[in-house]
Design a protein around this motif. Structure first.
Motif, PDB file in Angstrom:
ATOM      1  N   VAL A  31       0.803  -1.229   0.000  1.00 41.46           N
ATOM      2  CA  VAL A  31       0.000   0.000   0.000  1.00 41.46           C
ATOM      3  C   VAL A  31       0.832   1.273   0.000  1.00 41.46           C
ATOM      4  O   VAL A  31       0.309   2.361  -0.305  1.00 41.46           O
ATOM      5  CB  VAL A  31      -0.989   0.013   1.183  1.00 41.46           C
ATOM      6  CG1 VAL A  31      -1.949  -1.166   1.095  1.00 41.46           C
ATOM      7  CG2 VAL A  31      -0.273   0.027   2.525  1.00 41.46           C
ATOM      8  N   THR A  32       2.120   1.180   0.329  1.00 42.58           N
ATOM      9  CA  THR A  32       2.971   2.377   0.307  1.00 42.58           C
ATOM     10  C   THR A  32       4.056   2.294  -0.774  1.00 42.58           C
ATOM     11  O   THR A  32       4.932   3.150  -0.832  1.00 42.58           O
ATOM     12  CB  THR A  32       3.656   2.582   1.669  1.00 42.58           C
ATOM     13  OG1 THR A  32       4.414   1.416   2.001  1.00 42.58           O
ATOM     14  CG2 THR A  32       2.626   2.839   2.759  1.00 42.58           C
ATOM     15  N   GLN A  33       3.971   1.266  -1.622  1.00 48.75           N
ATOM     16  CA  GLN A  33       4.966   1.111  -2.685  1.00 48.75           C
ATOM     17  C   GLN A  33       4.672   2.046  -3.848  1.00 48.75           C
ATOM     18  O   GLN A  33       3.567   2.594  -3.972  1.00 48.75           O
ATOM     19  CB  GLN A  33       4.967  -0.340  -3.183  1.00 48.75           C
ATOM     20  CG  GLN A  33       5.380  -1.356  -2.134  1.00 48.75           C
ATOM     21  CD  GLN A  33       6.815  -1.149  -1.677  1.00 48.75           C
ATOM     22  OE1 GLN A  33       7.726  -1.043  -2.486  1.00 48.75           O
ATOM     23  NE2 GLN A  33       7.003  -1.092  -0.365  1.00 48.75           N
ATOM     24  N   ARG A  45      -3.555   1.793  -4.391  1.00 42.40           N
ATOM     25  CA  ARG A  45      -3.089   2.450  -3.160  1.00 42.40           C
ATOM     26  C   ARG A  45      -4.084   3.533  -2.730  1.00 42.40           C
ATOM     27  O   ARG A  45      -4.437   3.646  -1.554  1.00 42.40           O
ATOM     28  CB  ARG A  45      -1.699   3.039  -3.378  1.00 42.40           C
ATOM     29  CG  ARG A  45      -0.657   2.023  -3.861  1.00 42.40           C
ATOM     30  CD  ARG A  45       0.593   2.730  -4.354  1.00 42.40           C
ATOM     31  NE  ARG A  45       0.250   3.799  -5.289  1.00 42.40           N
ATOM     32  CZ  ARG A  45       1.026   4.838  -5.569  1.00 42.40           C
ATOM     33  NH1 ARG A  45       2.206   4.962  -4.968  1.00 42.40           N
ATOM     34  NH2 ARG A  45       0.646   5.747  -6.436  1.00 42.40           N
ATOM     35  N   GLN A  95      -6.643   3.617   0.638  1.00 46.51           N
ATOM     36  CA  GLN A  95      -6.816   4.749   1.547  1.00 46.51           C
ATOM     37  C   GLN A  95      -8.283   5.142   1.663  1.00 46.51           C
ATOM     38  O   GLN A  95      -8.758   5.502   2.745  1.00 46.51           O
ATOM     39  CB  GLN A  95      -5.972   5.929   1.085  1.00 46.51           C
ATOM     40  CG  GLN A  95      -4.482   5.717   1.258  1.00 46.51           C
ATOM     41  CD  GLN A  95      -3.667   6.975   0.994  1.00 46.51           C
ATOM     42  OE1 GLN A  95      -4.181   7.937   0.430  1.00 46.51           O
ATOM     43  NE2 GLN A  95      -2.407   6.974   1.395  1.00 46.51           N
ATOM     44  N   ASN A 151       3.175  10.705  -3.685  1.00 43.20           N
ATOM     45  CA  ASN A 151       3.002  10.730  -2.229  1.00 43.20           C
ATOM     46  C   ASN A 151       1.746  10.019  -1.749  1.00 43.20           C
ATOM     47  O   ASN A 151       1.485   9.950  -0.548  1.00 43.20           O
ATOM     48  CB  ASN A 151       2.975  12.185  -1.736  1.00 43.20           C
ATOM     49  CG  ASN A 151       4.301  12.889  -1.975  1.00 43.20           C
ATOM     50  OD1 ASN A 151       5.358  12.256  -1.991  1.00 43.20           O
ATOM     51  ND2 ASN A 151       4.248  14.192  -2.174  1.00 43.20           N
ATOM     52  N   ILE A 152       0.937   9.540  -2.690  1.00 42.80           N
ATOM     53  CA  ILE A 152      -0.305   8.808  -2.396  1.00 42.80           C
ATOM     54  C   ILE A 152      -1.221   9.644  -1.508  1.00 42.80           C
ATOM     55  O   ILE A 152      -1.733   9.187  -0.489  1.00 42.80           O
ATOM     56  CB  ILE A 152      -0.027   7.426  -1.741  1.00 42.80           C
ATOM     57  CG1 ILE A 152       1.255   6.794  -2.268  1.00 42.80           C
ATOM     58  CG2 ILE A 152      -1.205   6.479  -1.981  1.00 42.80           C
ATOM     59  CD1 ILE A 152       1.623   5.489  -1.604  1.00 42.80           C
ATOM     60  N   ASN A 153      -1.433  10.903  -1.907  1.00 37.23           N
ATOM     61  CA  ASN A 153      -2.303  11.759  -1.115  1.00 37.23           C
ATOM     62  C   ASN A 153      -2.950  12.809  -2.020  1.00 37.23           C
ATOM     63  O   ASN A 153      -2.801  12.777  -3.240  1.00 37.23           O
ATOM     64  CB  ASN A 153      -1.521  12.422   0.020  1.00 37.23           C
ATOM     65  CG  ASN A 153      -0.428  13.346  -0.488  1.00 37.23           C
ATOM     66  OD1 ASN A 153      -0.280  13.562  -1.693  1.00 37.23           O
ATOM     67  ND2 ASN A 153       0.352  13.922   0.416  1.00 37.23           N
TER      68      ASN A 153
END
Length: 573
Positions: A124-126, A178, A182, A271-273
């Motif tokens: 999930v953070t890759q 990812r 979230q 940054n997945i955000n």
């Protein structure tokens, strides 16, 4: 009152052609015939509904009432869970249901193609990789279904799915597992919490920004997609049409104003955000219609979207709209004038009084005399997820352990493939309105049963009750009928009528008729007296390794359970 009336169709309904009324958005053309059964409602039922309100329920409390509560709040309560609940007070059980469990560990990689992450480790953070996106999306869907299958005695999973059907995204559309994770984690975090805060958080969630094109919205070109769905589907609802594009609860100008408020937000893949860019934001004053008290919102930068949500949630109709959706999720789809007055309106006021915290509303509804009114018990058709998970949980199917993640996720993926064939896939509602069974009038839940889905349900239960079962990654799942019956009290297991009665109260939310019970006795013991079962069961227990004795009782039990799962009542909750 005839509790079985709704299982029968009158001749007018059977012979009339089914009509499909799409209130929100047209679906993709069906890929298989008859996605809406011709036997489904062509008009809302005229049967009188409950006059009970939200006063606390004070009637009998036992297995039947506990089973009703848990069927509606869990995915397939087990016999042990129902018996435990029946031995406690309703308030104690609801307190348990409203207790938030620990946050689950994130999904893990189980695909050999994703070489950047070891098997059993989370992705999930890759970094994003299109080559493994499909594998990660499958992992996420499997993990989500696994949370439902292994749920604790908590409303969290049922409410997480509720919010997924409410604040809809489609995993396939956003193309980043990812971001999708979230989003799912956000829904679970707020599942039993504050709806207004969830609305604020999901508004700037990266997955939602992608799904409804909020990431493309600028001052020069405000994108109206999210603003429109925020008003129509997520909060206040339309209300009656009062002019071209204008409704009682909002106008086209309100959609445009909301779109301007929401400009400037983007999603960040690295940054997945999500993040805010001031130069893309409309800094002008936004003016809303009389539906919102002619309110105005001045430039608030990256906090302006919160002011918009506060404005929308200050409208009483927002609370009513949300409560109606909760009612259709937990109770029934028909909301007549009496139910509107006695249940919806007081619960909406309770929601407002509690600052849009959902737990007090759920507590009141699930402890109300209305919820336990006989007309509201056993009247809901199980969704594909509810149906499939109930088979696994109530009939005690053993799934792969967490120590074998590949086999475990593989079996969860198999269950997802089954619910997909039944027209419900977690992570991908058909459109932004969610699954039509929760909003499409007049069919509602009846849409779950049609010429495509009913055979799929029967094929699954037939396979699970067979000795063959289903095998993947060298692990087999099926119903162990002998173990299931051995888990019952010995006196019940050895008496054919007590056995059938005990299984019936577990599997069916309404009582079977004497004729049905007689029929099931004949399925178990075709043409034989009752004592034959007692003798065969006793002989098996005395010598459980004897193949002939084991086969004799197992074959009879498999036939009984196969028949029971084939009854119409088995599709009800």
């Amino acid at each position: 009152m005839d509790r079985r009336a709704f299982l029968r169709k009158n001749s007018a309904v059977v012979t009339a052609p089914a009509t499909v009324v799409m209130e929100h958005i047209a679906p993709d053309p069906p890929t298989e015939p008859e996605t809406v059964s011709r036997f489904a409602n062509t008009a809302l039922p005229s049967t009188a509904r409950s006059t009970a309100g939200i006063a606390p329920y004070t009637g009998a409390w036992g297995f039947d009432q506990a089973a009703h509560l848990l069927r509606r709040t869990l995915f397939g309560p087990t016999r042990a869970e129902i018996l435990t609940a029946a031995g406690r007070t309703p308030a104690q059980v609801v307190n348990d249901l409203l207790t938030v469990p620990p946050t689950p560990a994130p999904p893990v990689n189980v695909s050999a193609t994703d070489t950047s992450v070891a098997i059993g480790q989370t992705w999930v953070t890759q970094a994003f990789d299109q080559n493994v996106e499909s594998a990660r999306r499958t992992s996420l869907r499997s993990w989500w279904l696994g949370q439902m299958l292994t749920q604790s005695l908590s409303l969290t999973e049922k409410m997480t799915l509720f919010w997924h059907n409410h604040f809809v995204i489609e995993f396939g559309d956003i193309n980043d597992a990812r971001h999708a994770y979230q989003y799912a984690a956000l829904l679970r975090q707020h599942a039993l919490g504050n709806i207004k805060q969830l609305a604020k958080d999901v508004t700037v969630n990266a997955a939602m920004l992608r799904y409804l094109n909020g990431n493309q919205s600028t001052a020069a070109a405000p994108n109206e997609n999210y603003g429109r769905e925020l008003l129509e589907l997520f909060t206040v609802g339309k209300g009656p049409l009062i002019g071209p594009g204008n409704y009682t609860n909002y106008t086209e100008a309100d959609v445009q104003a909301a779109a301007r408020v929401l400009t400037g937000w983007r999603d960040n893949q690295a940054n997945i955000n999500s993040y805010y860019t001031a130069s893309r934001h409309d800094t002008g004053t936004k003016v809303f219609s009389a539906a919102f008290g002619n309110g105005t919102i001045t430039n608030g930068g990256d906090q302006e979207y919160k002011t918009l949500i506060d404005l929308i949630f200050s409208q009483p109709e927002t609370a009513r709209f949300l409560v109606r959706k909760l009612y259709r999720w937990f109770v029934y789809y028909v909301i007549d004038a009496t139910t509107e007055q006695n249940v919806i309106e007081p619960l909406a006021q309770l929601l407002i009084q509690n600052g849009y915290n959902v737990a007090p509303v759920l507590r009141t509804l699930l402890l109300s005399e209305h919820f336990y009114d006989a007309v509201n018990m056993g009247c809901l058709i199980k969704s594909p997820l509810d149906f499939t998970l109930t088979v696994g949980r109530q009939l005690q199917i053993t799934f792969p352990p967490a120590t074998n993640a590949v086999a475990q996720y593989g079996m969860w993926d198999y269950l997802n493939s089954l619910t997909n064939l039944q027209q419900q896939l977690v992570g991908d509602p058909p459109n932004v309105a969610g699954w039509p069974a929760y909003w499409q009038t007049p069919q509602y839940y009846e849409m779950w049963i049609n010429a495509v889905t009913l055979p799929r349900r029967n094929q699954f239960t037939d396979l699970m009750i067979s000795t063959t079962g289903y095998t993947r990654n060298s692990f087999k799942i099926n119903i162990d009928a002998l173990a299931l019956v051995q888990s019952l009290p010995s006196a019940t297991a050895q008496d054919p009528n007590l056995l059938i009665g005990e299984l019936a109260r577990l599997l069916f939310p309404i009582q079977l008729t004497p004729a049905q019970l007689t029929f099931l006795n004949d399925v178990l013991l075709p043409g034989l007296p009752d004592f034959e079962w007692t003798d065969e069961w006793t002989q098996y227990l005395a010598n459980p390794t004897n193949t002939a004795k084991r086969t004799a009782v197992n074959t009879k039990l498999q036939s009984l359970l196969r028949t029971m799962m084939g009854l119409a009542e088995y599709h009800l909750s």
